[in-house]
Design a protein around this motif. Structure first.
Motif, mmCIF file in Angstrom:
data_model
loop_
_atom_site.group_PDB
_atom_site.id
_atom_site.type_symbol
_atom_site.label_atom_id
_atom_site.label_comp_id
_atom_site.label_asym_id
_atom_site.label_seq_id
_atom_site.Cartn_x
_atom_site.Cartn_y
_atom_site.Cartn_z
ATOM 1 N N GLU A 519 0.837 -1.210 0.000
ATOM 2 C CA GLU A 519 0.000 0.000 0.000
ATOM 3 C C GLU A 519 0.865 1.250 0.000
ATOM 4 O OE1 GLU A 519 -3.157 0.017 -0.356
ATOM 5 O OE2 GLU A 519 -3.742 -2.027 0.097
ATOM 6 N N THR A 521 1.161 3.721 -1.940
ATOM 7 C CA THR A 521 0.579 4.993 -2.381
ATOM 8 C C THR A 521 -0.785 5.243 -1.753
ATOM 9 O OG1 THR A 521 -0.413 3.936 -4.338
ATOM 10 C CG2 THR A 521 1.801 4.858 -4.587
ATOM 11 N N SER A 522 -1.060 4.563 -0.642
ATOM 12 C CA SER A 522 -2.388 4.672 -0.042
ATOM 13 C C SER A 522 -2.646 6.039 0.573
ATOM 14 C CB SER A 522 -2.569 3.583 1.022
ATOM 15 O OG SER A 522 -1.633 3.761 2.068
ATOM 16 N N ASN A 526 -4.337 11.825 -5.750
ATOM 17 C CA ASN A 526 -4.347 11.243 -7.092
ATOM 18 C C ASN A 526 -3.212 11.768 -7.953
ATOM 19 O OD1 ASN A 526 -6.603 9.693 -6.524
ATOM 20 N ND2 ASN A 526 -8.040 11.289 -7.166
ATOM 21 N N GLU A 529 -0.015 10.221 -6.760
ATOM 22 C CA GLU A 529 -0.041 8.808 -7.124
ATOM 23 C C GLU A 529 0.337 8.623 -8.583
ATOM 24 O OE1 GLU A 529 -3.167 5.111 -7.710
ATOM 25 O OE2 GLU A 529 -3.811 6.918 -6.670
ATOM 26 N N GLN A 533 3.531 6.602 -9.953
ATOM 27 C CA GLN A 533 3.367 5.491 -10.882
ATOM 28 C C GLN A 533 4.292 5.626 -12.077
ATOM 29 O OE1 GLN A 533 1.624 2.664 -10.546
ATOM 30 N NE2 GLN A 533 1.168 3.379 -8.479
ATOM 31 N N ALA A 549 -2.042 -3.735 -3.045
ATOM 32 C CA ALA A 549 -2.818 -2.506 -3.152
ATOM 33 C C ALA A 549 -4.300 -2.790 -3.013
ATOM 34 C CB ALA A 549 -2.540 -1.820 -4.489
ATOM 35 N N ARG A 551 -6.251 0.023 -3.949
ATOM 36 C CA ARG A 551 -6.647 0.827 -5.095
ATOM 37 C C ARG A 551 -6.138 0.135 -6.359
ATOM 38 N NH1 ARG A 551 -4.623 6.633 -2.841
ATOM 39 N NH2 ARG A 551 -5.124 7.331 -4.965
ATOM 40 N N SER A 553 -6.357 0.772 -9.384
ATOM 41 C CA SER A 553 -5.814 1.609 -10.453
ATOM 42 C C SER A 553 -4.292 1.669 -10.399
ATOM 43 C CB SER A 553 -6.380 3.029 -10.349
ATOM 44 O OG SER A 553 -6.066 3.603 -9.083
ATOM 45 N N THR A 554 -3.731 1.415 -9.224
ATOM 46 C CA THR A 554 -2.275 1.482 -9.089
ATOM 47 C C THR A 554 -1.592 0.233 -9.618
ATOM 48 O OG1 THR A 554 -2.306 0.535 -6.868
ATOM 49 C CG2 THR A 554 -2.517 2.919 -7.033
#
Length: 604
Positions: A519, A521-522, A526, A529, A533, A549, A551, A553-554
């Motif tokens: 996690e 980038t929790s 956005n 993040e 990425q 993760a 999320r 999207s990551t």
């Protein structure tokens, strides 16, 4: 010897075990004892000189001094006694100084070594051991218990030795003077000795309880200070004050009980002293009046009785220090005897490490609980980025703990470059891994020092480059002192996203073969993040990456995504493959992208 038998031996004789462990300090201990003996002899001689002076005044030319030195004049005899006394005082003062320096230096050395050894062992114990034990309890053992032992070695041990020497030397004087008075003067000593042993047995559990209460108090205060923001957020200050007050009261009551027992010993010792002093005063005086004992020698014995018995009034304090030191030593040695369930291996991986990870038939769980991972088979080829996703409690963190070898599997193997992790040296295993946890920990120090923790000695350019890869360079350069900005304990002066980016920079600076992100980038927005990425695509190009993760999207660009549910892999594949399959991953994706709205009463 088994751990249980070892623990039992430590419980029986903690100070003896300390003597065995620190044999290298025995020569210094012998020197301290010799200096104490010299000091005590010099301390007793002035009383003998007082008796000789009285003998000179009473007997004149027939005195003991006249016979030994061959000096007839009383003034000359007293002059000789004064000169001898001056020499004795010089010896006493010098020996007292060197004895104190030696004893205290010995106490400080043992305290230092024991604290370092206890801390080093504690930090090498398994992660699950620390998770099951309050941090404050460990802190109390490594710090407060070691200090208690130091006090005994610095004050209690020399005092006990001086008391024993005093009894031996004064007893020798009495034996030469009069066996009858020796028996009468020493009459209280057996009572005091047996009383001491009785009090020792009574005090031992009391001081063990004191150490337990102070451990509980330290654990509570340490936990509360660590969670101060939660306490404030829930306006629980009064509630937590009451808890600390209750724990402190329990500590106070345990101390009061121990003190009440130890303090009761002093009046008993005083009564015993009264008996011995009265016997010497009366029977010695009668013997002197009857001409059976010289006046000077009678004076010596009266002084010696006081010298013999009065120091025994301090035996309660000595026993207090002894019991505190013994209880603390038992706790320290119990910590040192805690077994390491996940020991280091002996094999070093060939370099360069490629980073291929494999899990075969892995089952794992915590302590005596049920399995939380069931038959995991997973392969991460070198240089690829794989993601692990799933609902809360699916086993993602347990899987990462196996890869980092915080725990060992109950069955199956975890391999890095084809070698079972249990075979590998720590430096070879964890030195090949960069880890960013969800709960980021930063040390009190500068930002540059925290990033360089991943590779001590890194240049400022290398630190800055790692920060750029973690999208941290921008906010760091905006700070007044840049990379020299001081970070408070646990990084409290930074936001959660800033802490995560610094932790990522710390891992990237290590240039690991395997990068594990839990996690990572929790706690970022956005925009950040997205920046991370982009940086990670470059940073992970030539290394293996494991990303956990929530999320999704990551991780949509990962080479492969493993979906866990209830400790089992239920599907795996690329993002597009899993979405098309319409399984567990697709359901999670739909929830996060809004394609599926979850209501409290029903799913739509």
């Amino acid at each position: 010897m088994t751990a249980g038998r070892e623990a039992a031996r430590v419980e029986r004789a903690p100070l003896e075990e300390l003597w065995r462990r620190y044999g290298r300090y025995r020569p210094r201990l012998v020197l301290a004892v010799v200096l104490s003996v010299v000091n005590k002899i010099a301390d007793v001689v002035p009383e003998l000189l007082i008796g000789a002076a009285v003998d000179v005044v009473v007997r004149g030319e027939g005195s003991f001094v006249a016979e030994v030195l061959g000096v007839e004049s009383r003034f000359a005899q007293l002059g000789w006694l004064a000169a001898i006394n001056a020499g004795v005082w010089v010896v006493e003062s010098a020996s007292q100084y060197f004895a104190a320096v030696t004893w205290r230096g010995l106490a400080q050395s043992v305290e230092h070594d024991l604290r370092v050894e206890a801390y080093d062992h504690a930090q090498r114990l398994d992660v699950h051991w620390h998770e099951a034990r309050p941090q404050g309890a460990t802190l109390a053992t490594v710090n407060d218990d070691v200090n208690q032992l130091e006090r005994f070695l610095d004050i209690g041990a020399p005092a006990l030795l001086q008391t024993a020497l005093n009894i031996v030397l004064v007893g020798a004087v009495f034996a030469v003077a009069s066996w009858e008075l020796l028996l009468l003067a020493f009459l209280p000593i057996p009572l005091i000795v047996f009383g001491s042993l009785w009090f020792q047995r009574r005090l031992e559990p009391l001081y063990a309880a004191v150490r337990e209460r102070v451990s509980e108090l330290s654990a509570l205060i340490g936990a509360n200070l660590g969670g101060i923001t939660t306490i404030k957020a829930f306006t629980a200050e009064d509630r937590e004050r009451d808890r600390v007050e209750a724990a402190s009261a329990a500590y106070r009551e345990a101390n009061v009980a121990a003190i009440a027992s130890s303090a009761a010993f002093v009046p008993l010792v005083r009564l015993a002293i009264l008996v011995g002093f009265t016997c010497t005063l009366l029977f010695g005086g009668w013997a002197t009046l009857n001409g059976e004992l010289e006046v000077g020698l009678y004076s010596v014995l009266v002084f010696m009785t006081q010298r013999l018995l009065w120091p025994l009034t301090e035996i309660a304090e000595m026993l207090d220090l002894y019991q505190r030191g013994r209880a603390s030593t038992a706790r320290i040695l119990a910590l040192l005897d805690e077994p390491i369930d996940v020991p280091a291996g002996t094999v070093a991986l060939p370099t360069p490490v490629t980073g291929r990870l494999e899990l075969s038939g892995v089952r794992a769980g915590y302590a005596d609980g049920p399995d939380v991972l069931h038959g995991i088979d997973l392969v991460v080829p070198a240089g690829q980025t794989h993601a692990i996703v799933g609902p809360t409690g699916a086993g993602k963190s347990s899987l990462l703990r196996l890869m980092l070898r915080f725990d060992d599997p109950r069955a199956g193997e975890v391999r890095l470059d084809g070698r079972d992790l249990r075979e590998l040296e720590w430096e070879s295993l964890r030195g090949s891994i960069g880890y960013v946890s969800q709960d980021v920990f930063l040390f009190a120090g500068t930002i540059a020092e925290n990033i360089a923790y991943g590779r001590p000695g890194a240049s400022r350019d290398e630190i800055r480059r790692a920060a750029q890869q973690a999208a941290a360079d921008g906010f760091v350069e905006a700070l007044p002192l840049g990379y020299d900005t001081w970070v408070g304990e646990r990084g409290v002066t930074l936001s959660g996203g800033q802490r995560q980016r610094l932790a990522l920079a710390r891992a990237l600076l290590r240039d690991p073969a395997v990068l594990i992100l839990d996690e990572a980038t929790s706690a970022v927005d956005n925009e950040t993040e997205a920046a991370i990425q982009v940086s990670l695509q470059t940073a992970t190009r030539d290394r293996t990456a494991i990303v956990v993760a929530h999320r999704l999207s990551t991780v949509r660009h990962a080479h492969r995504i493993w979906v866990l549910d209830a400790g089992r892999i239920v599907e795996s594949g690329t993002h597009d493959e899993l979405v098309s399959a319409g399984g567990a991953y697709a359901a999670l994706w739909n929830v996060q992208t809004g394609a599926l709205v979850v209501r409290a009463d029903r799913d739509v």
